[in-house]
Design a protein around this motif. Sequence first.
Motif, PDB file in Angstrom:
ATOM      1  N   VAL A   1      46.269  37.144  53.627  1.00 23.71           N
ATOM      2  CA  VAL A   1      46.748  36.933  52.258  1.00 23.71           C
ATOM      3  C   VAL A   1      45.790  37.578  51.254  1.00 23.71           C
ATOM      4  O   VAL A   1      46.215  38.263  50.319  1.00 23.71           O
ATOM      5  CB  VAL A   1      46.949  35.425  51.981  1.00 23.71           C
ATOM      6  CG1 VAL A   1      47.203  35.163  50.511  1.00 23.71           C
ATOM      7  CG2 VAL A   1      48.093  34.877  52.830  1.00 23.71           C
ATOM      8  N   LEU A   2      44.499  37.378  51.449  1.00 26.33           N
ATOM      9  CA  LEU A   2      43.512  37.975  50.551  1.00 26.33           C
ATOM     10  C   LEU A   2      43.503  39.498  50.648  1.00 26.33           C
ATOM     11  O   LEU A   2      43.303  40.183  49.646  1.00 26.33           O
ATOM     12  CB  LEU A   2      42.116  37.424  50.844  1.00 26.33           C
ATOM     13  CG  LEU A   2      41.883  35.977  50.431  1.00 26.33           C
ATOM     14  CD1 LEU A   2      40.591  35.448  51.044  1.00 26.33           C
ATOM     15  CD2 LEU A   2      41.865  35.844  48.920  1.00 26.33           C
TER      16      LEU A   2
ATOM     17  N   ARG B   1      38.320  40.603  40.346  1.00 27.65           N
ATOM     18  CA  ARG B   1      38.801  41.513  41.395  1.00 27.65           C
ATOM     19  C   ARG B   1      37.787  41.727  42.516  1.00 27.65           C
ATOM     20  O   ARG B   1      38.124  41.678  43.693  1.00 27.65           O
ATOM     21  CB  ARG B   1      39.179  42.840  40.758  1.00 27.65           C
ATOM     22  CG  ARG B   1      39.985  43.706  41.678  1.00 27.65           C
ATOM     23  CD  ARG B   1      40.393  44.940  40.951  1.00 27.65           C
ATOM     24  NE  ARG B   1      39.575  46.004  41.494  1.00 27.65           N
ATOM     25  CZ  ARG B   1      39.520  47.206  41.006  1.00 27.65           C
ATOM     26  NH1 ARG B   1      40.182  47.515  39.943  1.00 27.65           N
ATOM     27  NH2 ARG B   1      38.778  48.116  41.564  1.00 27.65           N
ATOM     28  N   PHE B   2      36.527  41.975  42.157  1.00 32.09           N
ATOM     29  CA  PHE B   2      35.523  42.218  43.193  1.00 32.09           C
ATOM     30  C   PHE B   2      35.340  40.991  44.084  1.00 32.09           C
ATOM     31  O   PHE B   2      35.064  41.104  45.271  1.00 32.09           O
ATOM     32  CB  PHE B   2      34.174  42.635  42.586  1.00 32.09           C
ATOM     33  CG  PHE B   2      33.388  41.500  41.993  1.00 32.09           C
ATOM     34  CD1 PHE B   2      32.483  40.793  42.774  1.00 32.09           C
ATOM     35  CD2 PHE B   2      33.564  41.121  40.675  1.00 32.09           C
ATOM     36  CE1 PHE B   2      31.763  39.729  42.244  1.00 32.09           C
ATOM     37  CE2 PHE B   2      32.850  40.070  40.133  1.00 32.09           C
ATOM     38  CZ  PHE B   2      31.953  39.369  40.912  1.00 32.09           C
ATOM     39  N   ALA B   3      35.496  39.801  43.519  1.00 34.84           N
ATOM     40  CA  ALA B   3      35.322  38.570  44.292  1.00 34.84           C
ATOM     41  C   ALA B   3      36.461  38.362  45.279  1.00 34.84           C
ATOM     42  O   ALA B   3      36.253  37.801  46.358  1.00 34.84           O
ATOM     43  CB  ALA B   3      35.188  37.373  43.362  1.00 34.84           C
ATOM     44  N   VAL B   4      37.669  38.817  44.935  1.00 37.24           N
ATOM     45  CA  VAL B   4      38.790  38.731  45.875  1.00 37.24           C
ATOM     46  C   VAL B   4      38.487  39.586  47.100  1.00 37.24           C
ATOM     47  O   VAL B   4      38.658  39.149  48.234  1.00 37.24           O
ATOM     48  CB  VAL B   4      40.121  39.158  45.210  1.00 37.24           C
ATOM     49  CG1 VAL B   4      41.260  39.175  46.232  1.00 37.24           C
ATOM     50  CG2 VAL B   4      40.469  38.240  44.050  1.00 37.24           C
ATOM     51  N   ALA B   5      38.003  40.802  46.866  1.00 32.39           N
ATOM     52  CA  ALA B   5      37.653  41.696  47.980  1.00 32.39           C
ATOM     53  C   ALA B   5      36.509  41.123  48.807  1.00 32.39           C
ATOM     54  O   ALA B   5      36.540  41.162  50.042  1.00 32.39           O
ATOM     55  CB  ALA B   5      37.285  43.082  47.445  1.00 32.39           C
ATOM     56  N   GLU B   6      35.513  40.570  48.146  1.00 31.97           N
ATOM     57  CA  GLU B   6      34.362  39.989  48.855  1.00 31.97           C
ATOM     58  C   GLU B   6      34.783  38.760  49.655  1.00 31.97           C
ATOM     59  O   GLU B   6      34.334  38.552  50.789  1.00 31.97           O
ATOM     60  CB  GLU B   6      33.259  39.636  47.859  1.00 31.97           C
ATOM     61  CG  GLU B   6      31.933  39.355  48.492  1.00 31.97           C
ATOM     62  CD  GLU B   6      31.351  40.546  49.225  1.00 31.97           C
ATOM     63  OE1 GLU B   6      30.661  40.303  50.242  1.00 31.97           O
ATOM     64  OE2 GLU B   6      31.573  41.694  48.830  1.00 31.97           O
ATOM     65  N   THR B   7      35.646  37.937  49.077  1.00 32.17           N
ATOM     66  CA  THR B   7      36.145  36.758  49.787  1.00 32.17           C
ATOM     67  C   THR B   7      36.965  37.183  51.000  1.00 32.17           C
ATOM     68  O   THR B   7      36.876  36.571  52.065  1.00 32.17           O
ATOM     69  CB  THR B   7      36.986  35.869  48.841  1.00 32.17           C
ATOM     70  OG1 THR B   7      36.185  35.526  47.712  1.00 32.17           O
ATOM     71  CG2 THR B   7      37.448  34.604  49.529  1.00 32.17           C
TER      72      THR B   7
END
Length: 191
Positions: free
Chosen positions: A29-30, A45-51
């Motif tokens: 999903v992420l 946005r960067f935190a979504v990719a990192e998560t």
Amino acid sequence: MAVMTSQALWDFGRGSGVVALVLLTLSMVLGIATRSGRPAPWLPRFAVAETHRNTSLLATVFLVLHVGLLLFDPYAQLRIFDLVFPFVGNYRPFWQGLGTVALDLMIALVVTSLLRTRIGLRTWRGIHWAAYGLWPIALVHALGTGTDSFSAWFLVLAIVCVAAVLGALGWRLSARFTERRAVAPTMEVRV
């Protein structure tokens, strides 16, 4: 004592498999959300990719734990040979074979992600599409080989996982989906 150890291996092996499936679902999903290039309502946005990356890593850890525990479990009868060659296992060979295929795909994703800068973004992205095959194969493996696969709690969990991924895919494939690309800053030249 041996029976208790065997039961503990089986229980922790099953549990780590369930956790790996949930984490793979979240990672899927992420990953779909990351592709949009948009921030989530609660994360930049960067935190979504990192998560997404960290969830994938954690899913890999639980998958290794799942496989490692079942290697030592006498009931599962898993052999190292079974980790490489699908559909030849002693315990439910077809369903176990799907698990082997999922494991092999996960290994390919992890290795190419580690080599991303060396193999190039285009090659990495092409191989990364294997995640769209990995997740349903892992889900079907869990449904077919898991001893809890027809218990109410697991069926609800499987339905929630499927709904989450289908919801994310539906959003991704909808007409409302538009990718946001990062715009490189331009230098203004004044004369």
